[in-house]
Scaffold this motif. Structure first.
Motif, mmCIF file in Angstrom:
data_model
loop_
_atom_site.group_PDB
_atom_site.id
_atom_site.type_symbol
_atom_site.label_atom_id
_atom_site.label_comp_id
_atom_site.label_asym_id
_atom_site.label_seq_id
_atom_site.Cartn_x
_atom_site.Cartn_y
_atom_site.Cartn_z
ATOM 1 N N SER A 18 -24.744 -0.960 20.353
ATOM 2 C CA SER A 18 -23.683 -0.544 19.423
ATOM 3 C C SER A 18 -24.066 -0.806 17.972
ATOM 4 O O SER A 18 -23.678 -0.057 17.081
ATOM 5 N N ALA A 19 -24.831 -1.859 17.736
ATOM 6 C CA ALA A 19 -25.247 -2.182 16.370
ATOM 7 C C ALA A 19 -26.149 -1.102 15.775
ATOM 8 O O ALA A 19 -26.276 -0.995 14.555
ATOM 9 N N GLU A 20 -26.765 -0.290 16.626
ATOM 10 C CA GLU A 20 -27.647 0.777 16.155
ATOM 11 C C GLU A 20 -26.901 2.097 15.934
ATOM 12 O O GLU A 20 -27.472 3.049 15.410
ATOM 13 N N LEU A 21 -25.648 2.157 16.347
ATOM 14 C CA LEU A 21 -24.882 3.390 16.235
ATOM 15 C C LEU A 21 -24.245 3.515 14.857
ATOM 16 O O LEU A 21 -23.893 2.499 14.243
ATOM 17 N N PRO A 22 -24.063 4.741 14.376
ATOM 18 C CA PRO A 22 -23.298 4.911 13.133
ATOM 19 C C PRO A 22 -21.906 4.295 13.308
ATOM 20 O O PRO A 22 -21.351 4.294 14.423
ATOM 21 N N LEU A 23 -21.344 3.782 12.247
ATOM 22 C CA LEU A 23 -20.072 3.075 12.290
ATOM 23 C C LEU A 23 -18.984 3.882 13.011
ATOM 24 O O LEU A 23 -18.266 3.350 13.863
ATOM 25 N N LEU A 24 -18.874 5.142 12.728
ATOM 26 C CA LEU A 24 -17.863 5.996 13.353
ATOM 27 C C LEU A 24 -18.112 6.140 14.853
ATOM 28 O O LEU A 24 -17.186 6.049 15.665
ATOM 29 N N VAL A 25 -19.357 6.311 15.240
ATOM 30 C CA VAL A 25 -19.715 6.450 16.655
ATOM 31 C C VAL A 25 -19.512 5.120 17.373
ATOM 32 O O VAL A 25 -19.142 5.089 18.547
ATOM 33 N N ARG A 26 -19.696 4.023 16.673
ATOM 34 C CA ARG A 26 -19.480 2.703 17.274
ATOM 35 C C ARG A 26 -18.032 2.547 17.731
ATOM 36 O O ARG A 26 -17.759 1.972 18.798
ATOM 37 N N GLY A 27 -17.098 3.077 16.960
ATOM 38 C CA GLY A 27 -15.691 3.051 17.380
ATOM 39 C C GLY A 27 -15.477 3.857 18.646
ATOM 40 O O GLY A 27 -14.731 3.445 19.551
ATOM 41 N N LEU A 28 -16.128 5.000 18.750
ATOM 42 C CA LEU A 28 -16.062 5.842 19.942
ATOM 43 C C LEU A 28 -16.654 5.106 21.142
ATOM 44 O O LEU A 28 -16.123 5.157 22.248
ATOM 45 N N TYR A 29 -17.749 4.415 20.905
ATOM 46 C CA TYR A 29 -18.446 3.649 21.946
ATOM 47 C C TYR A 29 -17.535 2.565 22.531
ATOM 48 O O TYR A 29 -17.498 2.354 23.734
ATOM 49 N N TYR A 30 -16.805 1.866 21.676
ATOM 50 C CA TYR A 30 -15.970 0.762 22.143
ATOM 51 C C TYR A 30 -14.580 1.202 22.600
ATOM 52 O O TYR A 30 -13.814 0.393 23.127
ATOM 53 N N ASP A 31 -14.228 2.478 22.454
ATOM 54 C CA ASP A 31 -12.945 2.987 22.919
ATOM 55 C C ASP A 31 -12.800 2.719 24.420
ATOM 56 O O ASP A 31 -13.728 2.974 25.187
ATOM 57 N N GLN A 32 -11.675 2.175 24.812
ATOM 58 C CA GLN A 32 -11.346 1.897 26.217
ATOM 59 C C GLN A 32 -12.207 0.791 26.839
ATOM 60 O O GLN A 32 -12.262 0.672 28.058
ATOM 61 N N TRP A 33 -12.855 -0.013 26.039
ATOM 62 C CA TRP A 33 -13.748 -1.043 26.564
ATOM 63 C C TRP A 33 -12.953 -2.218 27.105
ATOM 64 O O TRP A 33 -11.985 -2.673 26.501
ATOM 65 N N ARG A 34 -13.394 -2.726 28.231
ATOM 66 C CA ARG A 34 -12.829 -3.936 28.830
ATOM 67 C C ARG A 34 -13.967 -4.944 28.958
ATOM 68 O O ARG A 34 -14.697 -4.946 29.958
ATOM 69 N N PRO A 35 -14.139 -5.811 27.962
ATOM 70 C CA PRO A 35 -15.302 -6.716 27.967
ATOM 71 C C PRO A 35 -15.315 -7.698 29.126
ATOM 72 O O PRO A 35 -16.374 -8.166 29.524
ATOM 73 N N ALA A 36 -14.168 -8.012 29.701
ATOM 74 C CA ALA A 36 -14.139 -8.977 30.801
ATOM 75 C C ALA A 36 -14.598 -8.352 32.116
ATOM 76 O O ALA A 36 -14.963 -9.070 33.044
ATOM 77 N N ALA A 37 -14.582 -7.032 32.185
ATOM 78 C CA ALA A 37 -14.996 -6.357 33.419
ATOM 79 C C ALA A 37 -16.509 -6.453 33.578
ATOM 80 O O ALA A 37 -17.250 -6.250 32.619
#
Length: 160
Positions: A58-77
């Motif tokens: 995610s750190a390598e993604l453009p800032l806007l795409v990073r938000g898309l990447y983390y959409d619906q993320w469940r880190p505990a899963a």
């Protein structure tokens, strides 16, 4: 002149548009479908790889795409364990279901190609190798570029 008044926003918009254009060219899709494809593939990969590796990606993604990447993320899963390409494509197909029909394999190849062109080679290789072999086969190997540098008449060569 800055379009948004903030260079960081202008840069992420420009980079995101470049990525979407490349996906559009590969899939023959419009910008909205390409945005949906980018998110679907990134999230499907994100949910398969270890959390720490996902954070590095995610750190390598453009800032806007990073938000898309983390959409619906469940880190505990725990990371999903897709054992086959078919499982991976089924999950991707489900996420792509709400847009114009796009072949999930074509979608994955398009996004993987964009990532290979825009993400550092080492990071791409780490993510590729975290995926099962048949999924990894869809992801083109990043190409290292040989750069020659001359310093005081001594020539050095290194992979970038």
């Amino acid at each position: 002149m800055s379009a948004t008044g903030l260079d960081v926003f202008d840069k992420t918009l420009q980079t995101t548009h470049t990525w979407l254009k490349e996906i559009m060219e590969e899939l023959g899709s419009d910008r909205q479908v390409s945005w949906h494809v980018l998110g679907a593939v990134l999230r499907t990969v994100r949910d398969r790889i270890p959390v720490e590796l996902g954070a590095h990606l995610s750190a390598e993604l453009p800032l806007l795409v990073r938000g898309l990447y983390y959409d619906q993320w469940r880190p505990a899963a725990p990371p999903e364990r897709y054992r086959s390409l078919d499982e991976f494509l089924d999950i991707l197909s489900f996420d792509l279901n709400s847009t114009r029909p796009v072949d999930p394999q074509d979608a994955a190849v398009a996004v993987f190609s964009v990532l290979s062109r825009h993400i550092p080679v080492g990071q791409v290789e780490k993510v590729r190798h975290a995926l099962p072999e048949d999924i990894r086969a869809l992801w083109p190997s990043p190409v290292s570029v040989d750069v020659e540098i001359e310093v005081d008449e001594v020539r050095f060569s290194r992979d970038v």
